[in-house]
Design an enzyme around this catalytic site. Structure first.
Site, PDB file in Angstrom:
ATOM      1  N   HIS A 147      23.034  99.592   0.313  1.00  0.00           N
ATOM      2  CA  HIS A 147      24.172  99.340  -0.502  1.00  0.00           C
ATOM      3  C   HIS A 147      24.843  98.168  -0.259  1.00  0.00           C
ATOM      4  CE1 HIS A 147      23.738 103.751   0.478  1.00  0.00           C
ATOM      5  NE2 HIS A 147      24.602 103.891  -0.377  1.00  0.00           N
ATOM      6  N   CYS A 267      22.556 111.489  27.054  1.00  0.00           N
ATOM      7  CA  CYS A 267      23.199 112.207  28.182  1.00  0.00           C
ATOM      8  C   CYS A 267      22.310 113.571  28.393  1.00  0.00           C
ATOM      9  CB  CYS A 267      24.297 112.766  27.182  1.00  0.00           C
ATOM     10  SG  CYS A 267      25.677 114.072  28.215  1.00  0.00           S
ATOM     11  N   TYR A 404      25.275 116.394  37.240  1.00  0.00           N
ATOM     12  CA  TYR A 404      23.937 115.818  36.925  1.00  0.00           C
ATOM     13  C   TYR A 404      22.687 116.138  37.820  1.00  0.00           C
ATOM     14  CZ  TYR A 404      27.125 113.380  33.536  1.00  0.00           C
ATOM     15  OH  TYR A 404      27.825 113.246  32.633  1.00  0.00           O
TER      16      TYR A 404
END
Lengths: 553, 553
Positions: A147, A267, A404
């Site tokens: 584009h 993540c 975590y």
């Protein structure tokens, strides 16, 4: 999540404290300077032409160009996207409300606001154009590179309805600690708003090797700080350093060679939603797009430490702690650490990054400086880096100690002992099918279906193969690795791999399960199923990517 | 295998050439010196007492000690296991023929030969005693440590029938290139005889953290060379070195600090037999015991290169090539290479080892010197190390280029392109259930079954968890990590982990499938099934370990 337990009042107090403690205030002048540089950077940017997506936003604009040329006399003069005198000003919040046909579809390009509702019907890429609805069209044009041609930009100006006002503080609300968060692209699909956590549409990830900044997944734990670049000071302290040394942003930019690496960040909770379907877990319900790949530029950590006369081989240094400028309600920063064996080896390319994809690091990604620890879970790549500590022990932060980490499927919130598992550092090998989407209908071309996606592994282990299946994993063929860093070391490749494949399907089949599994340089590969990986925090799901589709006959 | 295609005549010619080219001849005097030192080393050895196995060889001897004490007057005098004047001399070959009750069960201990047939019935450990039949009892006593007591040794002397003759060359046959191979412990179960490839009984692996030398799996590609230690010279050449430098065994022992590391070595084909069951592959039909864990002592490669004034950061050095003294029929050595990024980083602990488990390196494991590249597939840990080359490119050896690589299950011998896959270096995470054996009957104690095994991962990634299941992987619980190196870095742990678990079974069950899967420091874990890992060479099977057992009710 963590913060969601606080009352609104406590959150407000926290915000006041954040501002007081961080000692950073909004300096309008330097922010404008920053914005100017940001735009200059953007102009320098290459129009990476992937040539993969003719059927996308503006593909139609291109075909309609002759109509535009006929009407050129009625178009505003000047460079497409420039502010045009006499048009109404709209801020980003106003634009973002116009994201359906019913409310009219607005998009922005640089300083221009456009109502493209009447064009949507003509768009050969169909619904694809709605990805940009209510926001900037620019990141999609980075992806659908065809584009970026003058005739298409001229064409776009036909649909101009206004100018984009400076809306950086549009969401500002002094009662809300998140009021000063930056405005995000509406294509980012939020998993939570405060703190802001969002992923882009999965489909776009496999279309471009470098994920555009504004479509890169965002994972925050706290409100976004707003440090002034002029007043920014990185503190460095700990073993081998007397007192606290400070480095300004200018120091980092001028005193050390600028190092650029390409690295994917992921993540730990990417693809958590698949675990949620088995049994509810705690955490943001991420799809498979909580990952992105970008170039990061900045000062090499080992160069900075050498300058401060730190001996990187000092055996007392076992961990390198990174603290952010984002503070929790008690005034404690978001923090994490990585092992010194990783961080203090220059060959592991840990950098203090001030640029992302050649642009000034965006606020949502840690402006002005973040740690990039390639090959390591996103959570340790601390944003808005305020302090580095050379330490004998790990960071004592909540996110290092009590989050975590991975556990056996049998461990629940009554039995979990966070001390028993190591903090996630490297992530395991993963791949995801980005296209087609689960549940979609796909065409058969020459007896085959087309699929594509990403693959990546932690620790610098390059992807060496991706296997794909169109029968749920009974038979396999090898995918083509279409975009991968060339000539990088098999154990020092931080970026992801984009792959694609055309897989044969048996004649007469109506439904198939497409599968992908990646293999990395250590020949680790993905486990078959998600159930045996289930864990109470829903992290570390690297099972085969599985997508069920119906076949167009 | 590769050699099996040669005719006997060509093999004989090859052997002559090996002898000519290697320029090493049997020097009886120095071999005797070597044997003496070997025995001195053995005497210094610690009696690692695991205390795990009361029900093993000699457990019965212990209980029977009173009988022995009564008969003490009739026993030979002196230190148990010493050569006793007047007894017949038997060589190891003769002893090895006595490995069943029908042929009488003989074992050796140091210089003693014993017929223990009449004791077998009284042995509380039952069939376990047969593991040692026809060979030395010593490695089993290293495992079942409770036996190393004076009263048991005295007891053993009761069964003395002879002295063990010097049988080093018992198999010698000048027409056979393998005639000079060392004598092996008969407990090693051969996968092929020439070249010799064998694994120990799987069960013993999980019983001891350090695998005894004589029970350590053996994986040869060619006949075993027999270099004289006095004439041994390691050649070092390539980038940064003028000409060829040589180092004697004495140099390696005296010029550099002696470094000791604990590292597991695993054959890439370990557990190949599971792939063979799906579809025949090329390669030795290994069970799950082509792996072992030992301490290795020697000179650190980077110390040796520093002494030769090589700059280990020289970017031209991309690979470190190791050539063995074992030559193929064309005179080309067995060879392999590893990446310089790994080999030239002192933190990766690559050593030129001359000791294994505190003993002189046995011939079957590379005497006098082998490369130990911890965390890396056995094939790159080149034995009988003759030459090191610092190189821009990989080793051009067959085993680096056209073997030891992984492929998609769809690749067959018509379509394989060995250039497309990287040479295996790090191995993926693995675990195996060593006990109980597949198909065995196991007792239920307090509603639980007991299992144990090993777990290991390549690249120095420590095992952080082992999950086990007694229902084929539907539900899981965490195994206990009973033996693991303490205080090693999560990304610099080369040794394996021994684990055990007691897993509940549902009342009334007759058959269960026991499963283990390990998780390493990168949170990689094992794939569920072997079929999607199948490859034409049958390497890299790290799927869940599965053992079907019937339950004793």
């Amino acid at each position: 999540m963590w913060l969601s337990r606080l009352s609104a009042e406590r959150a407000w107090l926290a915000n006041q404290q954040v501002r007081r403690l961080s000692a950073f205030t909004v300096v309008t002048k330097s922010r404008s300077r920053h914005r100017r540089r940001h735009e200059e950077d953007r102009k320098r940017q290459h129009p990476w032409l992937l040539g993969l997506s003719a059927a996308a936003i503006g593909g139609g604009l291109y075909y309609a160009q002759r109509r535009g040329a006929l009407q050129a006399a009625t178009q505003p003069k000047g460079v497409p996207g420039d502010r045009v005198f006499g048009y109404k000003e709209y801020d980003a919040t106003e634009v973002s409300k116009h994201d359906t046909k019913e409310k009219r579809i607005w998009v922005t390009y640089r300083q221009g606001v456009y109502d493209i509702t009447d064009f949507v019907e003509k768009h050969p890429g169909g619904e694809n154009i709605l990805l940009g609805a209510g926001g900037s069209i620019e990141p999609f044009w980075q992806i659908y590179g065809v584009h970026k041609k003058p005739e298409i930009l001229d064409m776009l100006e036909e649909y101009r309805i206004g100018n984009l006002a400076d809306s950086g503080d549009a969401l500002k609300n002094t009662e809300d600690p998140y009021a000063n968060d930056p405005v995000r692209h509406p294509a980012l699909k939020p998993a939570s708003l405060k703190p802001f956590n969002a992923e882009p549409p999965l489909k776009i990830l496999a279309e471009r090797f470098l994920t555009p900044n504004s479509l890169f997944y965002v994972r925050h734990h706290l409100p976004v700080p707003d440090p002034s670049p002029a007043e920014y000071a990185l503190e460095v302290e700990g073993i081998g350093i007397e007192g606290t040394k400070t480095l300004t942003l200018e120091d980092l930019k001028t005193k050390f060679p600028k190092v650029t690496i390409t690295a994917a960040l992921q993540c730990a909770g990417n693809r958590r939603s698949e675990q949620n379907k088995i049994k509810k877990v705690k955490g943001l319900d991420w799809g498979a797009a909580a990952i992105g790949n970008a170039t990061w530029s900045g000062a090499r950590l080992t160069d900075v430490l050498a300058y401060l006369r730190v001996d990187c081989n000092d055996p007392r240094i076992q961990h390198v702690i990174f603290d952010g400028l984002d503070l929790d309600p008690t005034g404690k920063p978001y923090g994490a650490s990585v092992t010194a064996r990783r961080a203090l080896n220059p060959g592991n390319d840990v950098i203090l990054a001030y640029e992302m994809n050649g642009e000034t690091l965006p606020r949502d990604h840690g402006y002005p400086v973040r740690a990039i620890v390639p090959g390591v879970v996103g959570a340790r790549n601390v944003k808005w880096l305020g302090r580095i500590v050379l330490s004998e022990i790990e960071s004592d932060s909540h996110w290092q100690q009590n989050d975590y980490k991975g556990f056996c499927p049998s461990v629940d919130w009554d039995t979990v002992d966070f001390k028993k598992a190591p903090a996630i550092e490297e992530l395991p090998v993963v791949s995801s099918i980005c296209d087609p989407a689960d549940g979609s209908e796909v065409p058969i071309v020459d007896g085959k279906v087309f699929l594509r996606g990403y693959a990546w592994s932690g620790g610098g282990r390059k992807i060496v193969r991706v296997d794909v299946s169109a029968d749920g994993g009974k038979t396999w063929c090898e995918a083509e690795l279409v975009e991968q860093e060339k000539n990088t070391h098999h154990f020092r490749t931080w970026s992801w791999t984009i792959w694609q494949a055309r897989v044969p399907v048996k004649p007469g089949q109506k439904e198939v399960e497409l599968v992908s599994k990646a293999v990395d340089a250590s020949y680790n590969s993905q486990p078959d199923t998600v159930e045996p990986l289930w864990n109470l925090r829903g992290v570390l799901n690297n099972s085969w990517s599985r997508v069920k589709v119906t076949l167009k006959s």
